[in-house]
Design a protein around this motif. Structure first.
Motif, PDB file in Angstrom:
ATOM      1  N   SER A  10       0.864  -1.173   0.000  1.00  0.00           N
ATOM      2  CA  SER A  10       0.000   0.000   0.000  1.00  0.00           C
ATOM      3  C   SER A  10       0.901   1.223   0.000  1.00  0.00           C
ATOM      4  O   SER A  10       1.677   1.434   0.937  1.00  0.00           O
ATOM      5  N   ALA A  13      -0.111   8.071  -2.618  1.00  0.00           N
ATOM      6  CA  ALA A  13       0.203   8.729  -3.891  1.00  0.00           C
ATOM      7  C   ALA A  13       1.491   9.545  -3.825  1.00  0.00           C
ATOM      8  O   ALA A  13       2.301   9.521  -4.755  1.00  0.00           O
ATOM      9  N   ARG A  16       4.697   7.253  -4.335  1.00  0.00           N
ATOM     10  CA  ARG A  16       4.844   6.380  -5.501  1.00  0.00           C
ATOM     11  C   ARG A  16       6.187   6.563  -6.203  1.00  0.00           C
ATOM     12  O   ARG A  16       6.855   5.593  -6.536  1.00  0.00           O
ATOM     13  N   ARG A  43       2.210  -1.282 -11.188  1.00  0.00           N
ATOM     14  CA  ARG A  43       1.646  -0.019 -10.698  1.00  0.00           C
ATOM     15  C   ARG A  43       0.132  -0.045 -10.924  1.00  0.00           C
ATOM     16  O   ARG A  43      -0.329  -0.440 -11.992  1.00  0.00           O
ATOM     17  N   PRO A  44      -0.654   0.420  -9.950  1.00  0.00           N
ATOM     18  CA  PRO A  44      -2.112   0.440 -10.149  1.00  0.00           C
ATOM     19  C   PRO A  44      -2.508   1.430 -11.247  1.00  0.00           C
ATOM     20  O   PRO A  44      -1.877   2.475 -11.404  1.00  0.00           O
ATOM     21  N   THR A  45      -3.531   1.066 -12.005  1.00  0.00           N
ATOM     22  CA  THR A  45      -4.030   1.942 -13.060  1.00  0.00           C
ATOM     23  C   THR A  45      -5.383   2.552 -12.698  1.00  0.00           C
ATOM     24  O   THR A  45      -5.972   3.267 -13.498  1.00  0.00           O
ATOM     25  N   ASP A  46      -5.832   2.266 -11.494  1.00  0.00           N
ATOM     26  CA  ASP A  46      -7.081   2.845 -11.016  1.00  0.00           C
ATOM     27  C   ASP A  46      -6.788   3.690  -9.782  1.00  0.00           C
ATOM     28  O   ASP A  46      -5.656   4.097  -9.567  1.00  0.00           O
ATOM     29  N   GLU A  47      -7.760   3.926  -8.957  1.00  0.00           N
ATOM     30  CA  GLU A  47      -7.580   4.765  -7.764  1.00  0.00           C
ATOM     31  C   GLU A  47      -6.949   4.009  -6.593  1.00  0.00           C
ATOM     32  O   GLU A  47      -6.745   4.581  -5.530  1.00  0.00           O
ATOM     33  N   SER A  48      -6.638   2.753  -6.785  1.00  0.00           N
ATOM     34  CA  SER A  48      -6.045   1.940  -5.727  1.00  0.00           C
ATOM     35  C   SER A  48      -4.660   2.452  -5.347  1.00  0.00           C
ATOM     36  O   SER A  48      -3.965   3.074  -6.148  1.00  0.00           O
ATOM     37  N   ASP A  49      -4.251   2.162  -4.108  1.00  0.00           N
ATOM     38  CA  ASP A  49      -2.893   2.510  -3.675  1.00  0.00           C
ATOM     39  C   ASP A  49      -1.995   1.284  -3.632  1.00  0.00           C
ATOM     40  O   ASP A  49      -0.897   1.332  -3.128  1.00  0.00           O
TER      41      ASP A  49
END
Length: 120
Positions: A10, A13, A16, A43-49
């Motif tokens: 986790s 932002a 990262r 790496r996440p491509t949505d709003e996920s951490d």
């Protein structure tokens, strides 16, 4: 039978870039480890951490041996165990702290696998 280890990190932002920079600085260090087969940092491509660190090993023992190695200690303990210096220089004051706020290790055996055929 190969085993896959997925470390779920986790990462806020604002951390990262730090995480990705640390992995880039150590790129290839695990490649010559006995039993190592592959590595991916996802790496996440949505709003996920959540970042996924995916490694594949010939055996569970190969993974365990790497986890107990000096190379692993240097790369994951925040410093070189022989010199005490940071494994990678901090980008700015305070950057030596962990980039991830939480981590979870998942473990799998590969049961089925498929790859695209190469065009060569």
């Amino acid at each position: 039978m190969s085993v896959v280890k997925i470390n779920v990190l986790s990462v806020p932002a604002e951390r990262r870039e730090v995480l990705e920079g640390r992995f880039a600085a150590r790129a290839g260090e695990v490649d010559d480890t006995p039993g190592f087969e592959s590595f991916q940092l996802l790496r996440p491509t949505d709003e996920s951490d959540r970042y996924f660190v995916v490694t594949q090993w010939e055996t569970e023992q190969a993974f365990t041996d790497w986890m107990e190695s000096r190379a692993f200690q240097r790369g994951h303990a925040g410093g070189d165990t022989e010199t005490g210096r940071p494994a990678t220089p901090p980008e700015e004051p305070g950057e030596a702290r962990p980039a991830a706020s939480q981590a979870e290790l998942l473990s799998f055996e590969i049961v089925e696998e498929s790859h695209a055929e190469s065009s060569t």
